[in-house]
Design an enzyme around this catalytic site. Structure first.
Site, PDB file in Angstrom:
ATOM      1  CG  ASN A  84       5.398 101.637  31.656  1.00 38.52           C
ATOM      2  OD1 ASN A  84       6.355 100.906  31.408  1.00 38.52           O
ATOM      3  ND2 ASN A  84       4.694 101.527  32.754  1.00 38.52           N
ATOM      4  CD  GLN A 140       3.609 104.059  27.477  1.00 38.76           C
ATOM      5  OE1 GLN A 140       3.533 105.187  27.020  1.00 38.76           O
ATOM      6  NE2 GLN A 140       2.682 103.592  28.309  1.00 38.76           N
ATOM      7  CB  SER A 145      -1.645  98.641  23.529  1.00 35.29           C
ATOM      8  OG  SER A 145      -2.895  98.847  24.134  1.00 35.29           O
ATOM      9  N   GLY A 146      -3.803  99.671  21.157  1.00 38.33           N
ATOM     10  CA  GLY A 146      -4.553 100.768  20.541  1.00 38.33           C
ATOM     11  C   GLY A 146      -4.772 101.984  21.418  1.00 38.33           C
ATOM     12  CB  THR A 170     -16.271  86.471  17.517  1.00 38.53           C
ATOM     13  OG1 THR A 170     -16.759  85.132  17.431  1.00 38.53           O
ATOM     14  CG2 THR A 170     -16.925  87.327  16.442  1.00 38.53           C
ATOM     15  CB  CYS A 215      -0.603  98.763  36.021  1.00 37.23           C
ATOM     16  SG  CYS A 215      -0.726  99.175  34.296  1.00 37.23           S
TER      17      CYS A 215
HETATM   18  N1  PLP Z   1       3.440  97.524  28.109  1.00 36.97           N
HETATM   19  C1  PLP Z   1       3.637  98.816  28.381  1.00 36.97           C
HETATM   20  C2  PLP Z   1       5.014  99.398  28.238  1.00 36.97           C
HETATM   21  C3  PLP Z   1       2.580  99.636  28.802  1.00 36.97           C
HETATM   22  O1  PLP Z   1       2.798 100.911  29.088  1.00 36.97           O
HETATM   23  C4  PLP Z   1       1.296  99.059  28.928  1.00 36.97           C
HETATM   24  C5  PLP Z   1       0.173  99.847  29.431  1.00 36.97           C
HETATM   25  O2  PLP Z   1       0.332 100.808  30.146  1.00 36.97           O
HETATM   26  C6  PLP Z   1       1.135  97.712  28.588  1.00 36.97           C
HETATM   27  C7  PLP Z   1       2.223  96.965  28.190  1.00 36.97           C
HETATM   28  C8  PLP Z   1      -0.191  97.045  28.684  1.00 36.97           C
HETATM   29  O3  PLP Z   1      -1.017  97.443  27.610  1.00 36.97           O
HETATM   30  P1  PLP Z   1      -2.594  97.239  27.722  1.00 36.97           P
HETATM   31  O4  PLP Z   1      -3.093  98.280  28.657  1.00 36.97           O
HETATM   32  O5  PLP Z   1      -3.095  97.442  26.329  1.00 36.97           O
HETATM   33  O6  PLP Z   1      -2.815  95.871  28.206  1.00 36.97           O
END
Ligand code: PLP
Length: 394
Positions: free
Chosen positions: A154, A182, A202-203, A240, A327
């Site tokens: 990422n 990613q 991830s959406g 749900t 993050c």
């Molecule tokens: N894994 C990677 C490589 C990511 O870049 C991210 C989010 O930046 C995630 C996991 C986490 O995804 P989510 O934000 O949907 O929890």
């Protein structure tokens, strides 16, 4: 007011597309039935979920029965890893292998497992951020339960040799999971051709909403249940269902798969122009390798610069970017990814991630190339670190 707004942080999240929003709307309003209910309103929701499951599966070459919807990519990672370890620990397999440059959804999960007695091996990466399949092979032991290596990073966008690692794991009879959050929607992925056992997505990274993800679990792979409760997701993930989110994810993945080639060509051309335009700035370096790289990722370190100040100045000019993963921004620790590829902490601090996608334009690239160099120059003029660098140079 800045002249223009340029969103160059698509690795952090993306905007919901019009087509996704349109597909979701009925399920936020009139289609409110609980998919577990037997009357028509509920059955319609159930059908919408199963149609989306087919779309998600088709986009990655899976069978619909192998797709489980989750609340996000982090949940999919947690489930794959904790679910595999808790199941296999009962058979004496309590060793987990992952890489130093994983997202915290994987690394912090590994730490949690360690506190509960699991053994963890972190394999390193080369200066481009690539994991060596031979290192993974060497780390595998008789008690290894699972290997998890991310598809693409990422921060620096490096794409890993996933098929090679999956092959090794298969030969050694060890489960293999990849965090493809990613990569899905950005590069072609076929789970069968790759030979992976589990894959997280991830959406919100591909124009679907936040709060929806999925875990692919290959038929024949068994991991423990992560969320106890009702019988949703074939009794493997209770709760749900987020019907609108699931429909949005299905729509986004179908569109992403159908338009992959043209979008990639466009984004790649913009990325290359951006890299070429920035790399001429004195004392900067491109992080990650140029070949095995996500099409939209640009990650560059500038000596004598504080990443946070750079982000603020860019923001004042209407450019949204990132200095590490979203993050970890807010923390002053240098990025674990940049340290793992061998960057000294002070250079890692001066890094900038620009992540483009098909919503960006050539004008966005022009604008960044116009604004960035003078900002770097101004920040360096104010930087005691830069003064020191220049003195040492003379
Ligand atoms: N894994 C990677 C490589 C990511 O870049 C991210 C989010 O930046 C995630 C996991 C986490 O995804 P989510 O934000 O949907 O929890």
């Amino acid at each position: 007011m800045p002249e223009r707004f340029v969103y160059a942080d698509n690795a952090a999240t993306t905007q919901i597309s019009d087509r996704v929003l349109e597909a979701m709307m009925p399920w936020l309003k009139e289609g409110y039935g609980n998919p577990s209910s037997i009357y028509a309103l509920g059955r319609k929701s159930k059908i919408a979920i199963e149609t989306a499951r087919e779309k998600v599966a088709a986009a990655i070459g899976a069978d619909p029965s192998e797709i489980y919807f989750t609340g996000c990519g982090s949940e999919a990672d947690n489930w794959a890893i904790k679910g595999a370890l808790s199941r296999l620990a009962k058979k004496g397999k309590n060793h987990f292998i992952t890489s130093e440059i994983e997202h915290h959804a994987v690394l912090h999960t590994a730490n949690a497992l360690k506190k509960n007695g699991a053994e963890i091996t972190l394999v390193g990466v080369d200066e481009g951020g690539r994991v060596s399949p031979a290192d993974v092979e060497a780390a595998i032991r008789p008690e290894t339960a699972l290997v998890s290596i991310m598809f693409a990073n990422n921060e620096i966008g490096t794409i890993q040799p996933i098929a090679e690692i999956a092959k090794i794991c298969k030969e050694k009879k060890v489960l293999f999971h990849t965090d493809a959050v990613q990569a899905v929607g950005t590069v072609p992925i076929n789970v069968k051709e790759l030979g992976v056992d589990m894959l997280s997505l991830s959406g919100h990274k591909l124009h679907a909403p936040k709060g929806i993800g999925a875990l692919y679990i290959r038929k024949g792979v068994f991991i423990d249940v992560f969320m106890d409760g009702g019988g949703q997701e074939r009794s493997k993930r209770a709760g749900t269902e987020n019907v609108a989110g699931i429909v949005g994810l299905g729509e986004a993945m179908e569109y992403a798969a159908a338009t992959m080639e043209e979008r990639t060509a466009k984004v790649l051309a913009m990325r290359e122009r951006l890299i070429d335009g920035i790399i001429g700035i004195k004392r900067c370096r491109l992080n990650g390798c140029r070949d095995h790289r996500l099409p939209g990722n640009v990650n560059i370190s500038f000596e004598g610069i504080e990443g946070e100040s750079l982000l603020l100045m860019l923001d004042m000019n209407g450019i949204a970017a990132s200095s590490g993963s979203a993050c970890t921004s807010g923390s002053l620790d240098p990025s674990h990814v940049l340290l793992a590829i061998g960057l000294p902490a002070e250079i890692a601090h001066g890094s900038l991630r620009l992540s483009l996608n098909d919503y960006n334009t050539e004008e966005d690239v022009d604008y960044i190339l116009e604004k960035l160099p003078p900002i770097i120059e101004r920040l360096r003029m104010m930087s005691p670190l830069w003064e020191k660098i220049i003195k040492e140079e003379q």
